[in-house]
Enzyme design. Sequence first.
Site, PDB file in Angstrom:
ATOM      1  N   HIS A   1       6.960  -9.702 -13.033  1.00 29.05           N
ATOM      2  CA  HIS A   1       6.188  -9.646 -11.786  1.00 29.05           C
ATOM      3  C   HIS A   1       7.073  -9.260 -10.584  1.00 29.05           C
ATOM      4  O   HIS A   1       6.583  -8.665  -9.630  1.00 29.05           O
ATOM      5  CB  HIS A   1       5.548 -11.004 -11.477  1.00 29.05           C
ATOM      6  CG  HIS A   1       4.284 -11.280 -12.231  1.00 29.05           C
ATOM      7  ND1 HIS A   1       4.252 -11.509 -13.587  1.00 29.05           N
ATOM      8  CD2 HIS A   1       2.986 -11.365 -11.804  1.00 29.05           C
ATOM      9  CE1 HIS A   1       2.997 -11.736 -13.967  1.00 29.05           C
ATOM     10  NE2 HIS A   1       2.214 -11.653 -12.892  1.00 29.05           N
TER      11      HIS A   1
ATOM     12  N   CYS B   1      11.773 -11.682 -14.269  1.00 31.70           N
ATOM     13  CA  CYS B   1      10.334 -11.851 -14.543  1.00 31.70           C
ATOM     14  C   CYS B   1       9.713 -10.523 -14.174  1.00 31.70           C
ATOM     15  O   CYS B   1      10.037  -9.954 -13.114  1.00 31.70           O
ATOM     16  CB  CYS B   1       9.764 -12.981 -13.681  1.00 31.70           C
ATOM     17  SG  CYS B   1       7.952 -13.013 -13.596  1.00 31.70           S
TER      18      CYS B   1
ATOM     19  N   ASP C   1       1.333  -9.014 -21.035  1.00 30.19           N
ATOM     20  CA  ASP C   1       1.990  -9.948 -20.108  1.00 30.19           C
ATOM     21  C   ASP C   1       0.945 -11.012 -19.753  1.00 30.19           C
ATOM     22  O   ASP C   1      -0.235 -10.872 -20.086  1.00 30.19           O
ATOM     23  CB  ASP C   1       2.450  -9.191 -18.848  1.00 30.19           C
ATOM     24  CG  ASP C   1       3.115 -10.102 -17.819  1.00 30.19           C
ATOM     25  OD1 ASP C   1       3.844 -11.027 -18.214  1.00 30.19           O
ATOM     26  OD2 ASP C   1       2.902  -9.901 -16.600  1.00 30.19           O
ATOM     27  N   SER C   2       1.381 -12.037 -19.035  1.00 32.14           N
ATOM     28  CA  SER C   2       0.430 -13.039 -18.550  1.00 32.14           C
ATOM     29  C   SER C   2      -0.531 -12.440 -17.526  1.00 32.14           C
ATOM     30  O   SER C   2      -1.587 -12.993 -17.270  1.00 32.14           O
ATOM     31  CB  SER C   2       1.189 -14.176 -17.883  1.00 32.14           C
ATOM     32  OG  SER C   2       1.907 -13.675 -16.761  1.00 32.14           O
TER      33      SER C   2
ATOM     34  N   CYS D   1       6.976  -9.385 -20.875  1.00 37.48           N
ATOM     35  CA  CYS D   1       7.026 -10.685 -20.215  1.00 37.48           C
ATOM     36  C   CYS D   1       8.280 -11.404 -20.702  1.00 37.48           C
ATOM     37  O   CYS D   1       8.426 -11.650 -21.913  1.00 37.48           O
ATOM     38  CB  CYS D   1       5.774 -11.472 -20.592  1.00 37.48           C
ATOM     39  SG  CYS D   1       5.785 -13.170 -19.974  1.00 37.48           S
TER      40      CYS D   1
ATOM     41  N   GLU E   1       0.486 -12.199  -8.429  1.00 34.21           N
ATOM     42  CA  GLU E   1      -0.734 -11.949  -9.209  1.00 34.21           C
ATOM     43  C   GLU E   1      -1.969 -11.957  -8.290  1.00 34.21           C
ATOM     44  O   GLU E   1      -2.841 -11.111  -8.394  1.00 34.21           O
ATOM     45  CB  GLU E   1      -0.852 -13.061 -10.264  1.00 34.21           C
ATOM     46  CG  GLU E   1      -1.957 -12.896 -11.262  1.00 34.21           C
ATOM     47  CD  GLU E   1      -1.653 -11.873 -12.345  1.00 34.21           C
ATOM     48  OE1 GLU E   1      -0.472 -11.616 -12.624  1.00 34.21           O
ATOM     49  OE2 GLU E   1      -2.612 -11.313 -12.882  1.00 34.21           O
TER      50      GLU E   1
END
Length: 277
Positions: free
Chosen positions: A195, A193, A15-16, A79, A158
């Site tokens: 996250h 998403c 993932d990012s 992601c 994040e």
Amino acid sequence: MPTAAQAEAPIGVFDSGVGGLSVLRALRAQLPQENFVYLSDAAHAPYGERTDDYLTARALRVADYLIGQRGVKSLVVACNTATAAAIEEMRARWPALPIVGIEPALKPAAAASQTKRVGVMATRSTLQSAKFNKLLDSLQDQAQFVVQACDGLAAAIENGDDQTTRALCERYLHAMGDFGQRTGQIDQLVLGCTHYPLVSAVLQSLAGPGVELLEAGAPVSLQTRRVLDQAQLLFSRRAEGLTQLLSTGPGEPLGRNALRWLGLDLVVESVQTGGAG
Ligand code: DGL
């Protein structure tokens, strides 16, 4: 027929940043005997407001690293943004490798909705992608979808910035309209998403108890089991598998969140994948 050593190889997950941990959690529950290598591409995060070309270049670079340097037997793109932009190119480049992606759970949300009004939170890039719009078009007759680009939310999660996270959740839910189970209200909220499930407690408290939040970690883990089974790559043994955590950028958010969400107390290894950035 794959060899035993191939089955023993880890599953690569990326993932990012820390969002894919919500998918890793489901994968470890579904496939406890497997080994996992999780890569956070933190040096290039957030992905959500990047162009398709940039995202494709990153996804190919990260996949190349996980395949070439870590010998993964399959890949899970944890992601939504990277899946929408790059999964086809990835499959074209590595046709023999099982690659599983993630997409917003629009279909189950439409099926479960009583009010037939479904909210979708995702990154701007996911919502602009051809893949997402094709999915949305295919379901237009099943429900009304209220889509919301959540700029900055993945970055706030994040960074562990709880105040900004809460303020952005409030702003975006407010922009989507009324939530609840009455006619005209949104009763299903798709977390598009990876996250966002990490802050589902905040979202649930804002949307209200009658609203169902949908994430795709569990279906992705089932699909991963299926494709590994088909490829005869499931690792069958009794012992629990190992997980390694890698980051192209700061490792602290990944270590902290892995402990918080998965109870994994691990040192995050810093890695270089090269490429755009
Ligand atoms: N977690 C990612 C997703 O599922 C991307 C978040 C970001 O980097 O913007 O879309």
